[in-house]
Design a protein around this motif. Structure first.
Motif, short mmCIF file in Angstrom:
data_model
loop_
_atom_site.label_atom_id
_atom_site.label_comp_id
_atom_site.label_asym_id
_atom_site.label_seq_id
_atom_site.Cartn_x
_atom_site.Cartn_y
_atom_site.Cartn_z
N ASN A 387 0.87 -1.18 0.11
CA ASN A 387 0.12 0.00 0.08
C ASN A 387 0.96 1.36 -0.06
O ASN A 387 0.61 2.21 -0.81
N TYR A 391 1.07 4.21 -2.81
CA TYR A 391 0.40 5.43 -2.62
C TYR A 391 1.42 6.50 -2.12
O TYR A 391 1.14 7.68 -1.89
N ASP A 415 4.81 6.53 4.45
CA ASP A 415 5.03 6.94 3.07
C ASP A 415 4.95 8.31 2.96
O ASP A 415 4.44 9.22 4.13
N GLY A 419 -1.63 11.12 1.79
CA GLY A 419 -2.52 11.07 3.08
C GLY A 419 -3.87 10.60 2.95
O GLY A 419 -4.23 10.63 1.72
N ILE A 428 -11.13 2.84 5.81
CA ILE A 428 -10.30 2.12 5.12
C ILE A 428 -10.22 0.67 5.44
O ILE A 428 -9.61 0.10 4.63
N TYR A 433 -13.34 -0.87 0.61
CA TYR A 433 -13.41 0.28 0.75
C TYR A 433 -11.96 1.11 -0.01
O TYR A 433 -10.93 0.73 0.32
N ASP A 436 -10.05 6.92 -3.28
CA ASP A 436 -9.97 7.67 -4.45
C ASP A 436 -10.65 6.81 -5.53
O ASP A 436 -10.92 7.15 -6.64
N HIS A 439 -6.31 3.54 -8.20
CA HIS A 439 -5.14 3.32 -7.56
C HIS A 439 -4.11 4.16 -8.49
O HIS A 439 -4.13 4.43 -9.50
N GLY A 445 -3.69 -3.23 -5.51
CA GLY A 445 -4.07 -4.02 -4.65
C GLY A 445 -5.73 -4.73 -5.02
O GLY A 445 -6.02 -4.53 -6.02
N THR A 446 -6.02 -5.56 -4.14
CA THR A 446 -7.32 -6.28 -4.30
C THR A 446 -8.51 -5.57 -3.72
O THR A 446 -9.64 -5.64 -3.81
N GLY A 447 -8.19 -4.52 -2.84
CA GLY A 447 -9.15 -3.78 -2.15
C GLY A 447 -9.43 -4.45 -0.96
O GLY A 447 -10.58 -4.10 -0.11
N GLY A 449 -6.97 -5.87 1.03
CA GLY A 449 -5.64 -5.69 1.94
C GLY A 449 -5.69 -5.23 3.43
O GLY A 449 -5.22 -5.83 4.38
N LEU A 450 -6.21 -3.97 3.37
CA LEU A 450 -6.41 -3.58 5.00
C LEU A 450 -7.49 -4.39 5.78
O LEU A 450 -7.26 -4.57 6.97
N SER A 451 -8.28 -4.91 5.24
CA SER A 451 -9.33 -5.52 6.13
C SER A 451 -8.59 -6.92 6.31
O SER A 451 -8.96 -7.35 7.41
N PHE A 476 1.10 3.69 8.96
CA PHE A 476 0.37 2.51 9.41
C PHE A 476 1.22 2.01 10.31
O PHE A 476 2.33 1.48 9.98
P1 ADP Z 1 -6.40 -1.26 -2.09
O1 ADP Z 1 -6.54 -2.52 -2.79
O2 ADP Z 1 -7.46 -0.48 -2.58
O3 ADP Z 1 -5.16 -0.81 -1.71
P2 ADP Z 1 -6.63 -1.85 0.90
O4 ADP Z 1 -7.61 -2.42 1.79
O5 ADP Z 1 -5.24 -2.29 1.04
O6 ADP Z 1 -7.22 -1.74 -0.53
O7 ADP Z 1 -6.79 -0.12 1.15
C1 ADP Z 1 -8.02 0.46 1.40
C2 ADP Z 1 -8.16 1.79 0.89
O8 ADP Z 1 -7.23 2.51 1.81
C3 ADP Z 1 -7.27 2.13 -0.34
O9 ADP Z 1 -8.08 2.11 -1.56
C4 ADP Z 1 -6.83 3.54 -0.23
O10 ADP Z 1 -7.85 4.41 -0.40
C5 ADP Z 1 -6.46 3.64 1.47
N1 ADP Z 1 -4.94 3.37 1.71
C6 ADP Z 1 -4.54 2.54 2.22
N2 ADP Z 1 -3.11 2.56 2.34
C7 ADP Z 1 -3.02 4.03 2.05
C8 ADP Z 1 -1.82 4.62 2.20
N3 ADP Z 1 -0.58 4.20 2.55
N4 ADP Z 1 -1.89 5.95 1.64
C9 ADP Z 1 -3.05 6.44 1.39
N5 ADP Z 1 -4.09 5.64 1.36
C10 ADP Z 1 -4.07 4.32 1.58
#
Ligand code: ADP
Length: 491
Positions: A387, A391, A415, A419, A428, A433, A436, A439, A445-447, A449-451, A476
């Protein structure tokens, strides 16, 4: 069987409605309350009134008797006493002196013409006297008589006393007819009052239940529409607190349902889009290679391989997430050198640094061992670094920092990108979610990742979070309990 069950359910539903109708319940409660109050009043006003009245009459007799005894030797005083009691207490009084076995009247007073003791024969008087003597000197009776065709009832009291060596017989008579008439009037009134109050209770119950039920009925109609998927439904209270609170709660539920419905639709749209894109590419390139001679190039094959990889990554992520959520993938804890593991991860990004000019660094001053699931923590680290690479700003800088306190180690992935806005931060971590929706770089990513990161860290009971401000990059981080400080390069 199925039909029967259905029938039963329907009948039950009807019964439930009838039994629990608020109007009838309210009416029942009010009617019972009214009847109870009337019974209490009736007991006091009618049943006990007789007893109270009798007692007060007897008290009057005893008072008069006492004063008569005090004045019995003086005829003038005696007369005064008798007359005053006769008038004040509306009673008839006769006083006899017994001489040689026969009673002679010495003074008498009658408050009305219907006095029994003045109207009965000498035999009757002598019967009262003898009965009193037999009863220890006292005679008390309620007597019903008929005078001039009119039914009358009175209480007779007689007492035999000795005073100054003389024997006297005192007789008192009080008319009960007006009291009986009062009781009759009260009884009749009670009948009417009961009817009026029960009708009043019914009307009042209907009125109150209308006030209570109307908003409820409106809300249940709206709830049915909501259940049919009309999420724009608005619930209105009834101008009283409980209904207003219920309406507020239902409006909140409706807006939450609308949100989750939108999220679900968005989720399905995202999944199908993410699955369709690589599939379309794979299909398109394969067809081109099949149909157009010379297009069977290694570059085109690479596109198909890349897209297949992306597809399998997406499917794997989906599976991972659902496994962790369902609890079928549980962390397998082992003690490992977290610092060394991250150093190894950094080696894998070296190629990217050389090829695309990324500046990735890892700061650590001590090797730390943690008790966690190695592959899961690796997944977290990869996701956060990917991520960050995706970003980060134009300088393509990403810093991974390990900081240690007494009991925990914190890994921060920092990073220099744009932001995340504060109001987006809580979302997020949700599946699919995207702030923007687009990407920034090709390393999409697959959308999920963070979950996945969130689920893994939660399953480890770890602290984690993000510090980010729009325009200032993101950091993070996650924290794990330190198991031990390990020697460098030892895993
Ligand atoms: P993705 O595959 O879209 O990255 P994630 O679950 O990893 O899916 O992240 C969810 C959303 O969180 C991203 O679509 C992005 O909008 C935001 N995000 C994640 N990491 C960052 C980052 N380092 N800087 C800015 N936005 C981030």
């Amino acid at each position: 069987m199925g039909y029967n069950t259905n029938k039963c359910v329907k009948t039950d539903h009807k019964n439930r409605r009838r039994v629990s109708s608020i109007s009838w319940r309210l009416f029942g409660a009010l009617a019972i309350f009214t009847v109870l109050i009337l019974i209490v009043i009736w007991i006091f006003q009618v049943v006990l009134l007789n007893i109270f009245y009798k007692k007060s009459k007897l008290d009057e007799f005893y008072r008069a008797e006492k004063e008569i005894i005090e004045t019995i030797e003086d005829k003038d005083d005696l007369k005064k006493t008798i007359y005053s009691h006769s008038i004040d207490s509306d009673m008839c009084i006769r006083v006899f002196r017994v001489v040689d076995g026969s009673a002679k009247e010495i003074v008498s007073s009658r408050s009305n013409s219907g006095c029994v003791i003045h109207n009965i024969s000498n035999d009757g008087l002598s019967h009262i006297y003898k009965t009193a003597e037999k009863n220890g000197g006292r005679y008390i009776r309620k007597i019903n008589s008929k005078l001039n065709d009119k039914q009358a009832s009175s209480t007779i009291y007689a007492s035999v006393i000795e005073n100054g060596g003389n024997k006297y017989v005192l007789m008192f008579d009080s008319d009960l007819t007006p009291f009986n008439a009062t009781v009759q009037t009260l009884e009749m009134q009670f009948g009417w009052i009961m009817v009026i109050l029960i009708i009043g209770a019914l009307v009042w119950a209907l009125f109150v239940s209308r006030i209570i039920c109307l908003p409820m009925k409106k809300m249940s109609r709206s709830a049915r529409r909501l259940a049919r998927g009309d999420y724009g439904e608005h619930f209105e209270g009834g101008g009283y607190t409980e209904a207003d609170e219920l309406a507020d709660a239902l409006n909140f539920a409706a807006s939450e349902l609308a949100k989750s419905d939108n999220l679900q639709k968005e989720l399905i749209a995202n999944i199908s889009h993410d699955l369709r894109t690589p599939l379309t590419m794979i299909k398109g390139y394969s067809e081109v290679m099949r149909d157009i001679p010379g297009e069977n190039s290694p570059e085109n094959v690479q596109v198909i391989i890349d897209e297949s990889e992306r597809l399998s990554e997406l499917v794997n992520d989906m599976l991972d997430l659902s496994r962790i959520k369902a609890g079928t993938r549980k962390p397998e804890l082992e003690v490992f050198n977290l610092t060394e593991t991250i150093r190894t991860v950094m080696l894998r990004y070296e190629k990217l640094t050389e090829r695309d000019g990324y500046d990735i660094s890892f700061d650590s001053d001590i090797d730390v061992c943690v008790n966690a699931d190695t592959s899961m923590i690796l997944q977290v680290v990869y996701n956060l670094i990917n991520n960050a690479l995706n970003y980060t700003g134009e300088d393509k800088k990403v810093r991974i920092v390990q900081s240690v306190n007494e009991s925990a180690v914190r890994i921060s992935v920092i990073d220099t990108g744009e932001g995340i806005e504060e109001e987006q931060l809580p979302y997020i971590w949700d599946r699919y979610y995207k702030v923007d929706k687009v990407h920034k770089r090709a390393r999409v990513g697959t959308g999920l990742g963070l979950s996945i990161v969130k689920e893994i860290l939660e399953s480890h009971g770890a602290n984690f979070g993000v510090d980010s401000k729009k325009g200032e990059g993101s950091c993070f981080w996650f924290e794990l309990g330190i198991s031990s400080f390990c020697a460098e390069n030892e895993e």
